[in-house]
Design an enzyme around this catalytic site. Sequence first.
Site, mmCIF file in Angstrom:
data_model
loop_
_atom_site.group_PDB
_atom_site.id
_atom_site.type_symbol
_atom_site.label_atom_id
_atom_site.label_comp_id
_atom_site.label_asym_id
_atom_site.label_seq_id
_atom_site.Cartn_x
_atom_site.Cartn_y
_atom_site.Cartn_z
ATOM 1 N N GLU A 20 -1.676 -5.386 -3.708
ATOM 2 C CA GLU A 20 -2.608 -5.143 -2.534
ATOM 3 C C GLU A 20 -4.046 -5.700 -2.617
ATOM 4 O O GLU A 20 -4.216 -6.363 -1.746
ATOM 5 C CB GLU A 20 -2.618 -3.699 -2.146
ATOM 6 C CG GLU A 20 -3.083 -2.933 -1.156
ATOM 7 C CD GLU A 20 -3.402 -1.535 -1.151
ATOM 8 O OE1 GLU A 20 -2.873 -1.099 -2.170
ATOM 9 O OE2 GLU A 20 -3.960 -0.950 -0.238
ATOM 10 N N ASN B 156 27.766 -20.623 -4.731
ATOM 11 C CA ASN B 156 28.806 -21.611 -4.933
ATOM 12 C C ASN B 156 28.339 -22.959 -3.944
ATOM 13 O O ASN B 156 28.491 -23.944 -3.996
ATOM 14 C CB ASN B 156 30.242 -21.236 -4.855
ATOM 15 C CG ASN B 156 31.037 -21.198 -5.996
ATOM 16 O OD1 ASN B 156 30.590 -22.092 -7.128
ATOM 17 N ND2 ASN B 156 31.528 -20.092 -6.431
ATOM 18 N N HIS C 109 0.762 -1.162 0.302
ATOM 19 C CA HIS C 109 0.145 -0.067 -0.073
ATOM 20 C C HIS C 109 1.151 1.400 0.157
ATOM 21 O O HIS C 109 0.818 2.261 -0.784
ATOM 22 C CB HIS C 109 -1.087 0.146 1.097
ATOM 23 C CG HIS C 109 -1.793 1.222 1.350
ATOM 24 N ND1 HIS C 109 -2.887 1.408 0.624
ATOM 25 C CD2 HIS C 109 -1.816 2.272 2.159
ATOM 26 C CE1 HIS C 109 -3.480 2.531 0.998
ATOM 27 N NE2 HIS C 109 -2.618 3.067 1.734
#
Lengths: 121, 716
Positions: free
Chosen positions: B68, B439, B46
């Site tokens: 929203e 990794n 919002h």
Amino acid sequence: MLSKTVLVVDDTAFMRMTLKSMLEKNGYEVVGEGEDGVRGVELFKELKPSLVTMDITMPNKDGITAIKEIMEYDPNAMVIVVSAMGQKSLVIEALNAGAKDFVVKPFQPDRIAEALAKLEG
Amino acid sequence: MDISQYAELFQAEAGEYMQVLNQCLLNLEKNPKNQEELHEAFRVAHSLKGMAGTMGYQHVTNIAHGLENFMEDFKSLEREPGPEIIDLIFEAVDLLQEALETPDQSTEEDQRKWDQLLARMKQAKDDGPSGNASEEAAAENMEDLFDLGPMDQEVLRQAEEQGSNPCVVEIELKEDTLMKSVRVHMIFKVIEEFAEIVKVVPPRQDLEEEKFEQSFRVLLILEAGEPEELKEKILQITDVENVNINLWNSEGKADGSESFLEDKDVETEEEPGEQIERPNETKSLVEDKKQPATEELDKEKASSDNKKSAASSGEQGQVSKAVDKMVRVETQKLDDLVNLVGEMVVARTRITEIGHGFNEDLDSTIDQLKRSITNLQDTAMELRMVPIDQVFGRFPRMVRDLCREKGKQVQLHISGEETELDRSIINRLSDPLVHLLRNAFDHGIETPEKRKEKGKNPEGSIYLNARHEGNQVVITVEDDGGGIDPQKIGELAIQRGVITEEEKKQLSKDDLVSLIFFSGFSTSEEITDVSGRGVGMDAVRNSIEALHGTVEVNSEVGVMTRFEIRLPLTLAIITTLLVKSNNQLYAIPVEVIRENVYLDAKEIKSIRGNPVVNLRGEVIPLHTLSSLLGFELNEMPDEECSVVIVEASNRKAGFIVDELVGQEEIMIKSLGSLLKGLKGIAGATVLGDGSVTLIIDVAGLLSEGRDYVEQNSIGG
């Protein structure tokens, strides 16, 4: 409304300046600037503007008292309250005193233009 | 009133909000019942919508709005958002992120993507098991909507008998209306001129306390004038977006649940940001059932809105304390400040030298000045410090996405995220850390099946930790995966020509593992497949060393791999040792200095023609500093000499210098574009007396040539 004259009442020069430029952009003529409620009422009687923007918190005489005096002098006066955030109850008081609308600082230029347009309409 | 000047502020704040949003969703994913997280995510979406709207970023506003709405449905339907729902939310958040990158422009492609996602979101919403539950809830709510007491019902009945018109007026305020309650007050003043108010939803108390979003409904009995007239009058009031007046009839209540079903489709087709005319009263009722459930949320929202606008306007009002204490400052200004303070620090050193002993008053004043400047320096440095959370914050999301993508189960454990570090370092830390984490994920942690075979928990763990250690920040990335096999690394290093067979035998296990940081190691993709490690490790090392830091690896085959990064707290001002070599002054950062020793010429030995010294059993290669920089040949002095023992990237060396001048705090200045990238020189500084000195980049100097291998082959 032929002459769109405005009286700006605010205790800070900065706000007066900002409002003035904003109003002028919208085609109004700022005919007077008052730095407190006392001066505001004086100028209103002297200039008879078609519109007044009124700050609430000011030295010497606050905006609400000034609005009451202006409304007493001219029940058809168009007063717009200019208020800071968080002054809700004061704004309501001002509206009850006869103000027609309010705008909140910091200004949203389009909102002010809109408020003005609605008041005229 | 040019809004574009706020674009940077917008981006900074939006960035923070996005991180909060991601965090909320991650938490929500773990615990879908946690309504608080949903509230928070909802609130953030919002806020973003509001911010983007103010900036005029239409596309961003649309997405935030859709997000929203979507989340609100799960809030109000009290339906637990399942994984597929959360995935959709994540996707929307990603689109939002994309949109934020170029907020002032959106392509048709962007729009299309969003439309597609929006359609899927609608689909998911409709498909959900929520259907029945919400219908029932709605049906119940229909009757309770205005929750009319017997008195009210009587009033209504009488009004209908007398032929007056009970109406339901729905009033919608503009989205960013300020002082909503005062507008409400004005609206009621107008309504009261026309009608008798029977009931207001949400209750008037809530409206006064601004515990509502944009709209509210009033059940009233029109006593004077026509509905149209009332509508006009209300629309006259500033900040009123929309007014709808519908006649109230008791039948509307009776067949409400049926028409609700139809109307539901209407609602879901609503485009974001678009106003639709409420087709009839029952439709309004559907909307209304959300009100009680979102009340608390609105409260939060109202308070946060207040905070925001109050902070931006600098008005006193209801500014919360936290906001009051924070100020946003352009980073450039901070940099300038630190720069100036740096100059002062240098001047302080100088003035202390000059002024000493002239007169007592001057001495004590200088003393005071010194203390003030030291405090100023500390404060200025603190200003630049930001919690490392700014970097760490995005990793949970990254790991989560990787888990989904690769079908692994990995838990990321973050600790010490509050550790503070210079902002300029933080900004450049992200890439190497992403590398290490990826990794660890890709090559460290085994597949769940493999882990089970080995008797490990199928869910792997990666530990990311940051902590202060003296003047340094230590960041560790540790995984409980398969570890790095030193033998394999050694073989690969030979294949790659990084070391020879001979050299491999001499190297310890740790040294072998550390070979992954060598540049020859990381150029080829296929290495990853064979060794499981090595891609871009030299890039990691380079970026850490560019930050005056070090990185080390530690591994136990089958158990874990740990990377440890050490970084200075700041880059702007460093403590250095000033030395003279070949009549030239140089500054060596003290972090890399292990010790200073005086060597007798006899102690300098030679191995394969290279000068070395045996220091307490450790053989260290020696160079005159000047020779390393290419000013002269590496000729050993024939009398006692000063040697600075330095260590960087796991390598030690002794720099022979003519003179140790002293320790000094200096401000690093870049050499400018012409000399940028000069190996072995980290920058320059202006000393107190105005002379310019080069700062030695020890890591850079040592990586030149094959010192490392030489050293180790000798040492082993």
